[in-house]
Design an enzyme around this catalytic site. Structure first.
Site, PDB file in Angstrom:
ATOM      1  N   LYS A  87       0.805  -1.227   0.000  1.00 19.90           N
ATOM      2  CA  LYS A  87       0.000   0.000   0.000  1.00 19.90           C
ATOM      3  C   LYS A  87       0.837   1.275   0.000  1.00 19.90           C
ATOM      4  O   LYS A  87       0.420   2.296  -0.521  1.00 19.90           O
ATOM      5  CB  LYS A  87      -0.944   0.008   1.199  1.00 19.90           C
ATOM      6  CG  LYS A  87      -2.118  -0.942   1.020  1.00 19.90           C
ATOM      7  CD  LYS A  87      -3.280  -0.527   1.893  1.00 19.90           C
ATOM      8  CE  LYS A  87      -4.529  -1.306   1.535  1.00 19.90           C
ATOM      9  NZ  LYS A  87      -4.405  -2.739   1.902  1.00 19.90           N
ATOM     10  N   GLU A 109      -9.693   7.664   2.678  1.00 21.17           N
ATOM     11  CA  GLU A 109     -10.619   6.772   3.360  1.00 21.17           C
ATOM     12  C   GLU A 109      -9.821   5.562   3.812  1.00 21.17           C
ATOM     13  O   GLU A 109      -8.817   5.211   3.200  1.00 21.17           O
ATOM     14  CB  GLU A 109     -11.706   6.320   2.376  1.00 21.17           C
ATOM     15  CG  GLU A 109     -11.346   5.128   1.464  1.00 21.17           C
ATOM     16  CD  GLU A 109     -10.202   5.364   0.478  1.00 21.17           C
ATOM     17  OE1 GLU A 109      -9.893   6.538   0.200  1.00 21.17           O
ATOM     18  OE2 GLU A 109      -9.608   4.383  -0.009  1.00 21.17           O
ATOM     19  N   SER A 378       1.458  -9.820  -0.690  1.00 22.09           N
ATOM     20  CA  SER A 378       1.190  -8.376  -0.658  1.00 22.09           C
ATOM     21  C   SER A 378       1.610  -7.703   0.643  1.00 22.09           C
ATOM     22  O   SER A 378       1.883  -6.511   0.659  1.00 22.09           O
ATOM     23  CB  SER A 378      -0.291  -8.116  -0.924  1.00 22.09           C
ATOM     24  OG  SER A 378      -1.104  -8.873  -0.055  1.00 22.09           O
TER      25      SER A 378
END
Ligand SMILES: *Cc1c(COP(=O)(O)O)cnc(C)c1O
Length: 413
Positions: A87, A109, A378
């Site tokens: 991320k 968000e 990930s």
């Protein structure tokens, strides 16, 4: 590639309030400009290299390979990014874009809080102020991430209406943006939402696949037969998949959250279970888990980051065109896969990432020994210690939590 108005086949588009049109026009224009500017990509890669530890390695999983006695397994290590997942790639890229546009503030968000932490981190590093919107219910469930966002200097705003989860946080972020876009960039967290966000997020995440393709060619001198990635909104999957689009012999497989299984109705599989239906919400058209009246369904997964009702319009289109295949892993399969990966490789994948492993293990019996399979890990799972301990039903951990709790109670008396 999207059409001019942001469609990927039947999906995508821009369904935005009139008042945000100038904000989206500005971003479209600037995004086009940076894509043509090699120096921007260089600046991005330099920041990732010096700050986030890129390129992340591609690990040959020799013990896991031996365990199954089938395909040769390689793991792309996004867990080794700073903050422990892919991320941050997107958050840093968009924070750089925000600065290029002359913005001084970013908003985001967050559902499980991981994108909030990545955004707060990127804002701190690049000297931007940050406001993160998060549903009150999600804040309760993921308090550790709230703690870190605040410590990193972000303002965290609790969203108290609706289901008090991600979709309400998205609405609230857009509401902020309506009155703040002159100074503020909205860092959307996954490859979803209105155009051009799916394109922007997958652009910044493309580093994963660019590196991985080079790395596998260097390590094995050929391409993988299959590449697996978990799919929440779709950003890590698109990040790795896009490097292989034109390699027709490489099968790309997105693994969704099967939760408690298709029959239970408690899952977040939009594509593999065939239950997502086309609809327009949150600014774009995609396959949403919804009832016959178009009301969004509740979603379930052991992995908070895969618990999303929509899916990237880019993936919805790739699925329709048959370029990306989809499967789903249930919570039970994920816990089993996690145990195997920890013991054979000494790796602790995030529960989200463990779905990619579980999806790969489902297919492994059909592999030949010479096949290469690549799994995109990930993120790392130590953040999931509460959920993993619960999933493993670990009695000693429960006793530890009880002791800690008693300790706190005695101290505060
Ligand atoms: C957020 C998250 C995901 C899901 O998001 P995508 O946009 O689908 O990649 C997957 N893995 C980890 C570790 C995450 O934090």
């Amino acid at each position: 590639m999207a059409t001019e108005n942001g469609y990927y086949g039947d999906y995508g588009g821009m369904f935005i309030p009139e008042i945000l049109v100038p904000a989206f026009e500005e971003i479209k224009e600037q995004f086009q400009a940076i894509q043509q500017d090699d120096s921007f990509w260089q600046q991005y890669c330099t920041l990732l290299a010096g700050y986030s530890g890129r390129p992340t390695p591609l690990t040959y999983a020799d013990r896991l390979t031996e365990y199954f006695g089938r395909a040769q397994i390689y793991i792309k290590r996004e867990d080794l990014n700073h903050t422990g997942a892919h991320k941050l790639n997107n958050a840093l890229g968009q924070a750089l874009l925000a600065k290029k546009m002359g913005k001084t503030r970013v908003i985001a968000e967050t559902g499980a809080g991981q994108h909030g932490v990545a955004t707060a981190t990127a804002a701190a590093k690049l000297g931007l102020s940050a406001t993160i919107y998060m549903g009150r219910e999600d804040m309760e469930r993921q308090y550790a991430n709230v703690f870190w966002m605040k410590r990193l200097g972000a303002e965290v705003v609790a969203v108290d209406y609706g289901s008090q989860t991600l979709k309400d946080a998205i609405n609230e972020t857009l509401r902020d943006w309506v009155s703040s876009f002159e100074t503020t960039h909205y860092i959307l967290g996954t490859a979803s939402g209105a155009h051009p966000f799916p394109a922007i997020v997958s652009y910044f995440q493309s580093v994963i696949g660019i590196e991985a393709r080079e790395q596998i060619l260097r390590a094995a001198d050929r391409l993988p037969a299959r590449v697996y990635a978990c799919v929440g909104g779709g950003s890590n999957a698109l990040g790795v998949f896009q490097a292989f689009y034109t390699d027709e012999d490489v099968t790309l497989i997105g693994v969704e959250a099967g939760g408690q299984g298709k029959e239970s109705g408690r899952h977040a599989s939009r594509i593999a279970y065939g239950e997502g239906k086309p609809g327009v919400a949150q600014g774009y058209k995609t396959l949403f888990l919804q009832n016959n009246d178009g009301q969004m369904n509740d979603t379930f997964s052991i992995a908070a980051g895969l618990d999303y009702v929509g899916v990237s319009p880019i993936l919805a289109d790739l699925a329709q065109r048959g370029r990306v295949q989809f499967s789903a892993a249930t919570d039970t399969e994920v816990i089993e896969a996690l145990k195997i990966v920890m013991k054979t490789e000494g790796l602790i994948p995030a529960l989200e990432s463990t779905h990619a492993f579980a999806g790969a293990f489902q297919d492994i019996a059909e592999s030949s020994k010479t096949d290469i399979i690549m799994i995109n890990m990930s993120g790392r799972g130590d953040k999931d210690i509460f959920n993993i301990a619960e999933g493993l039903n670990d009695e000693e951990w429960k006793a530890f939590i009880h002791r800690k709790n008693r300790q706190f109670e005695t101290q505060s008396r």
